[in-house]
Design a protein around this motif. Sequence first.
Motif, short mmCIF file in Angstrom:
data_model
loop_
_atom_site.label_atom_id
_atom_site.label_comp_id
_atom_site.label_asym_id
_atom_site.label_seq_id
_atom_site.Cartn_x
_atom_site.Cartn_y
_atom_site.Cartn_z
N ASP A 179 0.86 -1.18 0.01
CA ASP A 179 0.15 0.29 -0.30
C ASP A 179 0.61 1.61 0.38
O ASP A 179 0.53 2.77 -0.50
CB ASP A 179 -0.91 0.00 1.33
CG ASP A 179 -0.37 0.12 2.31
OD1 ASP A 179 1.16 -0.60 2.96
OD2 ASP A 179 -0.81 0.64 3.64
N GLN A 180 2.54 1.38 0.25
CA GLN A 180 2.84 2.35 1.20
C GLN A 180 3.50 2.23 -0.97
O GLN A 180 3.98 4.17 -0.91
CB GLN A 180 4.72 1.94 1.46
CG GLN A 180 5.33 1.11 0.90
CD GLN A 180 4.55 -0.26 1.29
OE1 GLN A 180 3.80 -0.54 1.52
NE2 GLN A 180 6.08 -0.81 1.47
N TYR A 181 3.21 1.80 -1.75
CA TYR A 181 3.59 2.18 -2.95
C TYR A 181 2.14 2.26 -4.19
O TYR A 181 2.98 3.00 -5.23
CB TYR A 181 4.63 0.70 -3.88
CG TYR A 181 5.63 0.40 -3.26
CD1 TYR A 181 6.51 1.06 -2.99
CD2 TYR A 181 5.28 -1.02 -2.01
CE1 TYR A 181 8.09 0.45 -2.72
CE2 TYR A 181 6.64 -1.36 -1.72
CZ TYR A 181 7.75 -0.51 -1.55
OH TYR A 181 9.03 -1.11 -0.91
N ALA A 182 1.21 2.86 -3.93
CA ALA A 182 0.44 2.93 -4.53
C ALA A 182 0.38 4.25 -5.58
O ALA A 182 0.25 4.96 -6.03
CB ALA A 182 -0.85 3.48 -3.63
N PRO A 183 1.24 5.24 -4.29
CA PRO A 183 1.17 6.89 -5.03
C PRO A 183 2.41 6.66 -6.11
O PRO A 183 2.02 7.76 -6.79
CB PRO A 183 1.98 7.44 -3.34
CG PRO A 183 1.75 6.92 -2.25
CD PRO A 183 1.44 5.52 -2.98
N MET A 184 2.81 5.79 -5.93
CA MET A 184 4.06 5.29 -7.51
C MET A 184 3.91 5.45 -8.01
O MET A 184 4.58 5.58 -9.59
CB MET A 184 5.00 5.00 -6.49
CG MET A 184 5.78 5.25 -5.43
SD MET A 184 7.12 3.97 -4.86
CE MET A 184 8.25 5.13 -3.20
N VAL A 185 2.21 4.69 -8.59
CA VAL A 185 1.37 4.73 -9.41
C VAL A 185 1.57 5.86 -10.16
O VAL A 185 1.69 5.23 -11.69
CB VAL A 185 0.54 3.60 -9.57
CG1 VAL A 185 -0.44 2.66 -10.63
CG2 VAL A 185 0.67 2.23 -8.15
N TYR A 186 1.29 6.22 -9.83
CA TYR A 186 1.36 7.69 -10.85
C TYR A 186 1.65 7.78 -11.49
O TYR A 186 2.30 9.12 -12.74
CB TYR A 186 0.58 8.69 -9.89
CG TYR A 186 -1.40 8.42 -9.20
CD1 TYR A 186 -2.22 8.55 -9.89
CD2 TYR A 186 -1.37 7.66 -8.48
CE1 TYR A 186 -3.41 8.59 -9.56
CE2 TYR A 186 -2.30 7.52 -7.50
CZ TYR A 186 -4.05 7.65 -9.00
OH TYR A 186 -4.87 7.63 -7.81
N ALA A 187 3.13 7.66 -10.71
CA ALA A 187 4.99 8.57 -11.31
C ALA A 187 4.78 8.05 -12.59
O ALA A 187 5.95 7.86 -13.64
CB ALA A 187 5.31 7.27 -10.46
N THR A 188 3.77 6.62 -13.48
CA THR A 188 4.47 6.11 -14.36
C THR A 188 3.33 6.74 -15.25
O THR A 188 3.62 6.24 -16.60
CB THR A 188 4.00 4.38 -14.30
OG1 THR A 188 2.24 4.46 -13.62
CG2 THR A 188 4.33 3.68 -13.22
N LEU A 189 3.03 7.34 -14.82
CA LEU A 189 1.67 7.99 -16.39
C LEU A 189 2.42 9.13 -17.36
O LEU A 189 2.43 8.57 -18.45
CB LEU A 189 0.99 9.28 -15.50
CG LEU A 189 -0.58 9.04 -15.34
CD1 LEU A 189 -1.32 9.94 -13.98
CD2 LEU A 189 -1.38 8.09 -15.90
#
Length: 210
Positions: A179-189
């Motif tokens: 769950d702590q990596y959830a914000p990083m998903v948006y960095a792939t945009l």
Amino acid sequence: MKTDRLDNFTDAAFAFAVTLLVIGGSEAPTNVTMLSAAVAEVPAFAIGFAVIAMFWSAHVRWRSIRGEGDWVSTVLSILLVFLVLIYVQPLRAMARSLSTYLGGAGTPFSGAVGDLFLIYGAGFIAMAAVMAALFAEARRNRALDPQLRRALTGEVWIWIILIVTGLVSIAMTRFDAVDQYAPMVYATLPVSIGLFVWRWYGRRPDSAPE
């Protein structure tokens, strides 16, 4: 005239959402400590402003292509207004949390990161879905030339990429291990959208699927 009034209403709603992101809140700084705290919120304001501007500029771009709309486009635009006025609060919390994490200054979010991005992701997905629907609605015009229709199709797919990204982030918030990596998903945009734009708009129009 009807379209102008709707667009003015939409612009006003986005402008109001931006005011809710204003640095330092509603109280003017009266000492150095308060001023420093207000300045520390600049990165959070910049992040939130950029996201709001992304949705607003997309609606402006859609209108320039769509022209005079019908009841479907009116309902979707009003829904976008409704969502942005709700979405601004989780956006503000997310922006402050991210700016604090990156710069070490500002007001941190005291709750669980997973819960924050679950709520933020829901708003992000809802607004992206409305934008995808708006561009898809614009494609209904049979008088569009093939190049413009293809551009609208590309817009729909870009917003679908944003929706899928939000869904992946929400899914990650449900598992304690990631769950702590959830914000990083948006960095792939930037990468995923960049690759799509290169693939979609880099091909000859007569070779691209509709």
